[in-house]
Design an enzyme around this catalytic site. Structure first.
Site, PDB file in Angstrom:
ATOM      1  N   ARG A  10      -0.634 -11.238 -14.766  1.00 16.08           N
ATOM      2  CA  ARG A  10      -1.131 -11.212 -16.151  1.00 16.08           C
ATOM      3  C   ARG A  10      -0.089 -10.686 -17.135  1.00 16.08           C
ATOM      4  O   ARG A  10      -0.030 -11.131 -18.277  1.00 16.08           O
ATOM      5  CB  ARG A  10      -2.437 -10.426 -16.212  1.00 16.08           C
ATOM      6  CG  ARG A  10      -3.516 -11.209 -15.462  1.00 16.08           C
ATOM      7  CD  ARG A  10      -4.901 -10.848 -15.820  1.00 16.08           C
ATOM      8  NE  ARG A  10      -5.833 -11.759 -15.184  1.00 16.08           N
ATOM      9  CZ  ARG A  10      -7.116 -11.508 -15.001  1.00 16.08           C
ATOM     10  NH1 ARG A  10      -7.622 -10.353 -15.397  1.00 16.08           N
ATOM     11  NH2 ARG A  10      -7.898 -12.397 -14.424  1.00 16.08           N
ATOM     12  N   GLY A  87       7.242  -2.298   1.456  1.00 14.81           N
ATOM     13  CA  GLY A  87       7.918  -1.052   1.819  1.00 14.81           C
ATOM     14  C   GLY A  87       9.347  -1.334   2.260  1.00 14.81           C
ATOM     15  O   GLY A  87       9.979  -2.309   1.802  1.00 14.81           O
ATOM     16  N   THR A  90      10.513  -4.925   3.298  1.00 16.74           N
ATOM     17  CA  THR A  90      10.493  -5.804   2.124  1.00 16.74           C
ATOM     18  C   THR A  90      11.719  -5.544   1.254  1.00 16.74           C
ATOM     19  O   THR A  90      12.374  -6.470   0.774  1.00 16.74           O
ATOM     20  CB  THR A  90       9.219  -5.520   1.285  1.00 16.74           C
ATOM     21  OG1 THR A  90       8.101  -5.641   2.138  1.00 16.74           O
ATOM     22  CG2 THR A  90       9.081  -6.466   0.116  1.00 16.74           C
ATOM     23  N   ASP A 113       2.068   4.550   3.989  1.00 22.92           N
ATOM     24  CA  ASP A 113       2.844   5.661   4.559  1.00 22.92           C
ATOM     25  C   ASP A 113       3.439   6.605   3.506  1.00 22.92           C
ATOM     26  O   ASP A 113       3.763   7.749   3.821  1.00 22.92           O
ATOM     27  CB  ASP A 113       3.989   5.118   5.421  1.00 22.92           C
ATOM     28  CG  ASP A 113       3.491   4.197   6.522  1.00 22.92           C
ATOM     29  OD1 ASP A 113       2.308   4.326   6.900  1.00 22.92           O
ATOM     30  OD2 ASP A 113       4.270   3.353   6.992  1.00 22.92           O
ATOM     31  N   GLY A 156       1.139   6.528   9.410  1.00 27.35           N
ATOM     32  CA  GLY A 156       2.216   7.097   8.590  1.00 27.35           C
ATOM     33  C   GLY A 156       3.599   6.795   9.112  1.00 27.35           C
ATOM     34  O   GLY A 156       4.598   7.261   8.564  1.00 27.35           O
ATOM     35  N   GLU A 173      -7.680  22.696  10.636  1.00 26.17           N
ATOM     36  CA  GLU A 173      -7.183  23.962  11.184  1.00 26.17           C
ATOM     37  C   GLU A 173      -5.678  23.894  11.447  1.00 26.17           C
ATOM     38  O   GLU A 173      -4.962  24.883  11.375  1.00 26.17           O
ATOM     39  CB  GLU A 173      -7.930  24.309  12.479  1.00 26.17           C
ATOM     40  CG  GLU A 173      -9.249  25.046  12.269  1.00 26.17           C
ATOM     41  CD  GLU A 173     -10.306  24.253  11.500  1.00 26.17           C
ATOM     42  OE1 GLU A 173     -10.334  23.013  11.611  1.00 26.17           O
ATOM     43  OE2 GLU A 173     -11.096  24.891  10.761  1.00 26.17           O
ATOM     44  N   ARG A 231     -11.678  16.380  21.904  1.00 28.36           N
ATOM     45  CA  ARG A 231     -11.732  14.914  21.808  1.00 28.36           C
ATOM     46  C   ARG A 231     -10.628  14.438  20.864  1.00 28.36           C
ATOM     47  O   ARG A 231     -10.220  15.177  19.966  1.00 28.36           O
ATOM     48  CB  ARG A 231     -13.065  14.450  21.204  1.00 28.36           C
ATOM     49  CG  ARG A 231     -14.287  14.761  22.028  1.00 28.36           C
ATOM     50  CD  ARG A 231     -14.472  13.753  23.149  1.00 28.36           C
ATOM     51  NE  ARG A 231     -15.759  13.917  23.805  1.00 28.36           N
ATOM     52  CZ  ARG A 231     -16.065  14.818  24.722  1.00 28.36           C
ATOM     53  NH1 ARG A 231     -15.155  15.705  25.096  1.00 28.36           N
ATOM     54  NH2 ARG A 231     -17.270  14.861  25.260  1.00 28.36           N
ATOM     55  N   HIS A 237      -6.171   1.235  11.941  1.00 25.59           N
ATOM     56  CA  HIS A 237      -6.154   0.319  10.791  1.00 25.59           C
ATOM     57  C   HIS A 237      -7.346   0.466   9.846  1.00 25.59           C
ATOM     58  O   HIS A 237      -7.367  -0.206   8.806  1.00 25.59           O
ATOM     59  CB  HIS A 237      -6.034  -1.124  11.277  1.00 25.59           C
ATOM     60  CG  HIS A 237      -4.682  -1.418  11.870  1.00 25.59           C
ATOM     61  ND1 HIS A 237      -4.365  -1.058  13.153  1.00 25.59           N
ATOM     62  CD2 HIS A 237      -3.585  -1.983  11.335  1.00 25.59           C
ATOM     63  CE1 HIS A 237      -3.112  -1.416  13.399  1.00 25.59           C
ATOM     64  NE2 HIS A 237      -2.614  -1.987  12.318  1.00 25.59           N
TER      65      HIS A 237
HETATM   66  O1  F6P Z   1       3.543   0.901   7.546  1.00 29.33           O
HETATM   67  C1  F6P Z   1       2.158   0.856   7.519  1.00 29.33           C
HETATM   68  C2  F6P Z   1       1.577   1.033   8.897  1.00 29.33           C
HETATM   69  O2  F6P Z   1       0.162   0.974   8.785  1.00 29.33           O
HETATM   70  C3  F6P Z   1       2.009   2.300   9.618  1.00 29.33           C
HETATM   71  O3  F6P Z   1       1.332   3.449   9.173  1.00 29.33           O
HETATM   72  C4  F6P Z   1       1.728   1.924  11.042  1.00 29.33           C
HETATM   73  O4  F6P Z   1       2.545   2.657  11.931  1.00 29.33           O
HETATM   74  C5  F6P Z   1       2.059   0.469  11.078  1.00 29.33           C
HETATM   75  O5  F6P Z   1       1.988  -0.013   9.751  1.00 29.33           O
HETATM   76  C6  F6P Z   1       1.169  -0.350  11.947  1.00 29.33           C
HETATM   77  O6  F6P Z   1       1.688  -1.633  11.979  1.00 29.33           O
HETATM   78  P1  F6P Z   1       0.894  -2.863  12.637  1.00 29.33           P
HETATM   79  O7  F6P Z   1      -0.224  -3.225  11.718  1.00 29.33           O
HETATM   80  O8  F6P Z   1       1.927  -3.923  12.745  1.00 29.33           O
HETATM   81  O9  F6P Z   1       0.382  -2.386  13.949  1.00 29.33           O
END
Ligand code: F6P
Length: 307
Positions: A10, A87, A90, A113, A156, A173, A231, A237
């Site tokens: 836009r 990132g 890219t 990240d 991350g 913690e 645990r 994702h």
């Molecule tokens: O860079 C973003 C990210 O989600 C990271 O935090 C993670 O390590 C990676 O991509 C996971 O990549 P993929 O989706 O290829 O498993």
């Protein structure tokens, strides 16, 4: 990314430009997957995660001959400037395309990240953090009711930005980040010190670091040492999708618009970012070559408040 795309399209239309979208990132570029975009191409997308253009990692783009093909296709399609949203990977590709073929490119930092130098926050980071904090709030109910220790692993890559912010906001913690190593014995001692003070449940936020699943291994070793019932949960994702936060949408809008204006101002080979509230441009190699430090003050504060 959708909010950023909307802003790029836009703003460019507002400035009287023709806009072409490239589907599936560099992989799609090498395939000539181009399509004209208009005002309504980006209608009703600001609230959605992901990207309507789709994305993809491209091994080929690491090779000069494929980049030359990409540049030729861009020129053939009459594309005179490129906004690259992403990132590290890219930006490396964008830098090569800029230096080798002089195609003006401006990068916009988008990765959960937040490990990009030249901007305080990357697009997606705030949404990922809020998703993980919500998950921790839910996990705490079980931790408290069952008197358990939970290790919650967040994404991350090699950086602890998500873990630190999530840990601080979730009242964890302990926060385990690659930037400040802790041995399993130290983790055990910290948890046991809490138990001695009367704590019956705890949350440890673990940055995935080098390898996904590290929290499972730490939980196993803590069990061996005889820690409280323990645990591990890997959020994975779940942190990369869902509706973006307002903060992310606004950041994406600002950066997308700034990228177009930078291109119009004759810039290339740079990334737009926001540092201390100001829009700044950073040469692409610095975005991955310089290290953005983790907030040591926040790390220490979170530790002190949890003790
Ligand atoms: O860079 C973003 C990210 O989600 C990271 O935090 C993670 O390590 C990676 O991509 C996971 O990549 P993929 O989706 O290829 O498993």
């Amino acid at each position: 990314m959708n909010a950023c795309l909307r802003a790029v399209v836009r703003t460019a239309l507002h400035e009287g430009l023709r806009v072409v979208g490239i589907r599936r990132g560099y992989a799609g570029m090498l395939n000539g997957e181009f399509g004209d975009m208009n005002h309504s191409s980006v209608s009703n997308i600001i609230q959605f995660g992901g990207t309507i253009l789709k994305t993809g990692r491209s091994e080929e783009f690491y090779k000069p001959k494929w980049r030359a093909r990409g540049a030729a296709l861009l020129k053939e399609a009459g594309i005179e400037g490129l906004v690259a949203i992403g990132g590290d990977g890219t930006f490396r590709g964008a830098h090569d395309l800029w230096t080798e073929h002089k195609i003006p490119i401006v990068g916009v930092p988008a990765t959960i990240d937040n490990d990009v130098y030249g901007t305080d926050c990357t697009i997606g980071y705030d949404s990922a953090v809020n998703t993980a904090v919500e998950a921790i709030d839910r996990i705490r109910d079980t931790a408290t009711s069952h008197d358990r220790l939970f290790l919650v692993e967040v994404m991350g890559r090699q950086a602890g930005f998500i873990a630190l912010e999530v840990g601080a906001a979730g009242g964890a913690e302990m926060i385990l980040v690659p930037e400040y190593e802790a041995t399993v014995q130290q983790i055990y001692d910290t948890i046991m010190a809490g138990v001695a003070q009367g704590k019956t449940s705890s949350i440890i936020v673990v940055a995935e670091g080098d390898e996904e699943g590290g929290a499972l291994e730490i939980a196993r070793r803590l069990r061996e040492l005889g820690a409280v019932e323990c645990r591990a949960t890997i959020l994975g994702h779940t942190q990369r999708g869902g509706n973006p936060t307002a903060r992310d949408r606004v950041l994406a809008s600002e950066l997308g618009a700034a990228a177009v204006r930078a291109l119009l101002g004759g810039e290339g080979g740079k990334m737009v970012g926001v540092v201390s509230g100001e829009l700044v441009l950073t040469p692409l190699p610095e975005t991955w070559g310089k290290k953005k430090p983790l907030d040591k003050h926040l790390y220490e504060l979170a530790g002190m408040l949890a003790a």
